[in-house]
Scaffold this motif. Sequence first.
Motif, PDB file in Angstrom:
ATOM      1  N   LYS A 220       3.460  11.746   1.414  1.00  0.00           N
ATOM      2  CA  LYS A 220       4.382  10.593   1.491  1.00  0.00           C
ATOM      3  C   LYS A 220       3.857   9.507   2.113  1.00  0.00           C
ATOM      4  O   LYS A 220       3.421   9.853   3.171  1.00  0.00           O
ATOM      5  CB  LYS A 220       5.908  10.955   1.939  1.00  0.00           C
ATOM      6  N   ALA A 221       3.911   8.119   1.648  1.00  0.00           N
ATOM      7  CA  ALA A 221       3.470   7.111   2.706  1.00  0.00           C
ATOM      8  C   ALA A 221       4.825   6.370   3.036  1.00  0.00           C
ATOM      9  O   ALA A 221       5.749   6.595   2.471  1.00  0.00           O
ATOM     10  CB  ALA A 221       2.971   6.236   1.773  1.00  0.00           C
ATOM     11  N   THR A 222       4.630   5.839   4.310  1.00  0.00           N
ATOM     12  CA  THR A 222       5.684   5.282   4.845  1.00  0.00           C
ATOM     13  C   THR A 222       5.379   3.903   5.792  1.00  0.00           C
ATOM     14  O   THR A 222       4.225   4.051   6.135  1.00  0.00           O
ATOM     15  CB  THR A 222       6.586   6.222   5.704  1.00  0.00           C
ATOM     16  N   LEU A 223       6.136   3.038   5.993  1.00  0.00           N
ATOM     17  CA  LEU A 223       6.025   2.120   7.018  1.00  0.00           C
ATOM     18  C   LEU A 223       6.527   2.527   8.353  1.00  0.00           C
ATOM     19  O   LEU A 223       6.458   1.881   9.469  1.00  0.00           O
ATOM     20  CB  LEU A 223       6.731   0.786   6.542  1.00  0.00           C
ATOM     21  N   ASP A 224       7.386   3.709   8.302  1.00  0.00           N
ATOM     22  CA  ASP A 224       8.009   3.833   9.730  1.00  0.00           C
ATOM     23  C   ASP A 224       7.088   4.919  10.538  1.00  0.00           C
ATOM     24  O   ASP A 224       7.327   6.176  10.378  1.00  0.00           O
ATOM     25  CB  ASP A 224       9.290   4.592   9.356  1.00  0.00           C
ATOM     26  N   ALA A 225       6.203   4.430  11.521  1.00  0.00           N
ATOM     27  CA  ALA A 225       5.452   4.800  12.165  1.00  0.00           C
ATOM     28  C   ALA A 225       6.347   5.937  13.263  1.00  0.00           C
ATOM     29  O   ALA A 225       5.882   7.261  13.390  1.00  0.00           O
ATOM     30  CB  ALA A 225       4.850   4.058  13.049  1.00  0.00           C
TER      31      ALA A 225
ATOM     32  N   LYS B  92       0.944  -1.168  -0.098  1.00  0.00           N
ATOM     33  CA  LYS B  92       0.073  -0.105  -0.035  1.00  0.00           C
ATOM     34  C   LYS B  92       0.797   1.245  -0.023  1.00  0.00           C
ATOM     35  O   LYS B  92       0.577   2.230  -0.735  1.00  0.00           O
ATOM     36  CB  LYS B  92      -0.836  -0.115   1.173  1.00  0.00           C
ATOM     37  N   VAL B  93       1.779   1.453   0.751  1.00  0.00           N
ATOM     38  CA  VAL B  93       2.947   2.255   0.895  1.00  0.00           C
ATOM     39  C   VAL B  93       3.524   2.652  -0.304  1.00  0.00           C
ATOM     40  O   VAL B  93       3.590   3.606  -0.973  1.00  0.00           O
ATOM     41  CB  VAL B  93       3.856   2.012   2.004  1.00  0.00           C
ATOM     42  N   GLU B  94       3.798   1.528  -1.036  1.00  0.00           N
ATOM     43  CA  GLU B  94       4.407   1.587  -2.271  1.00  0.00           C
ATOM     44  C   GLU B  94       3.815   2.202  -3.528  1.00  0.00           C
ATOM     45  O   GLU B  94       3.871   3.240  -4.131  1.00  0.00           O
ATOM     46  CB  GLU B  94       5.107   0.046  -2.723  1.00  0.00           C
ATOM     47  N   LEU B  95       2.444   1.778  -3.191  1.00  0.00           N
ATOM     48  CA  LEU B  95       1.540   2.489  -4.414  1.00  0.00           C
ATOM     49  C   LEU B  95       1.187   3.722  -4.418  1.00  0.00           C
ATOM     50  O   LEU B  95       0.995   4.450  -5.088  1.00  0.00           O
ATOM     51  CB  LEU B  95       0.097   1.192  -4.227  1.00  0.00           C
ATOM     52  N   ILE B  96       0.946   4.137  -3.007  1.00  0.00           N
ATOM     53  CA  ILE B  96       0.689   5.629  -2.829  1.00  0.00           C
ATOM     54  C   ILE B  96       1.794   6.298  -3.103  1.00  0.00           C
ATOM     55  O   ILE B  96       1.657   7.444  -3.873  1.00  0.00           O
ATOM     56  CB  ILE B  96       0.291   5.788  -1.465  1.00  0.00           C
TER      57      ILE B  96
END
Length: 96
Positions: free
Chosen positions: A65-70, A37-41
């Motif tokens: 920007k989308a990230t996995l790094d909360a 999901k992050v990659e698509l956004i």
Amino acid sequence: MSGIKIAVAGTGYVSLSLAVLLAQHNQVMAVDIVPEKVELINRKKSPIWDEYIEKYLTEKELNLKATLDAKVAYSDSKFVVVATPTNVYPLGSVLN
Ligand SMILES: NC(=O)c1ccc[n+]([C@@H]2O[C@H](COP(=O)([O-])OP(=O)(O)OC[C@H]3O[C@@H](n4cnc5c(N)ncnc54)[C@H](O)[C@@H]3O)[C@@H](O)[C@H]2O)c1
């Protein structure tokens, strides 16, 4: 860059709608736990079907920007919007 730094937890129907709207005038980090999901956004593609999210991602100038790094996203933001699934029912749903 203008606007306020805002983190949005989740990139689902509620959260991504908010992230896209807020990113027109603010610096928005959308956080999710699903790498795809992050990659698509970040490629301006919507991971969910929604006419306006798709349109805004491709046509509007967004600061998103989308990230996995909360940790980075939340610690660096003035506001955090949380729109993740809620587990109010121990078995997952009131219907279970
Ligand atoms: N969709 C609606 O119409 C609606 C209406 C009222 C309330 N709500 C509530 O809003 C919330 C979100 O609903 P939705 O429909 O957008 O859900 P959704 O399933 O479309 O999106 C939730 C997103 O959160 C992500 N996520 C899960 N755990 C996470 C975590 N720890 N950190 C970051 N991201 C995480 C998921 O991967 C998913 O992308 C839920 O609590 C729901 O009950 C939704």
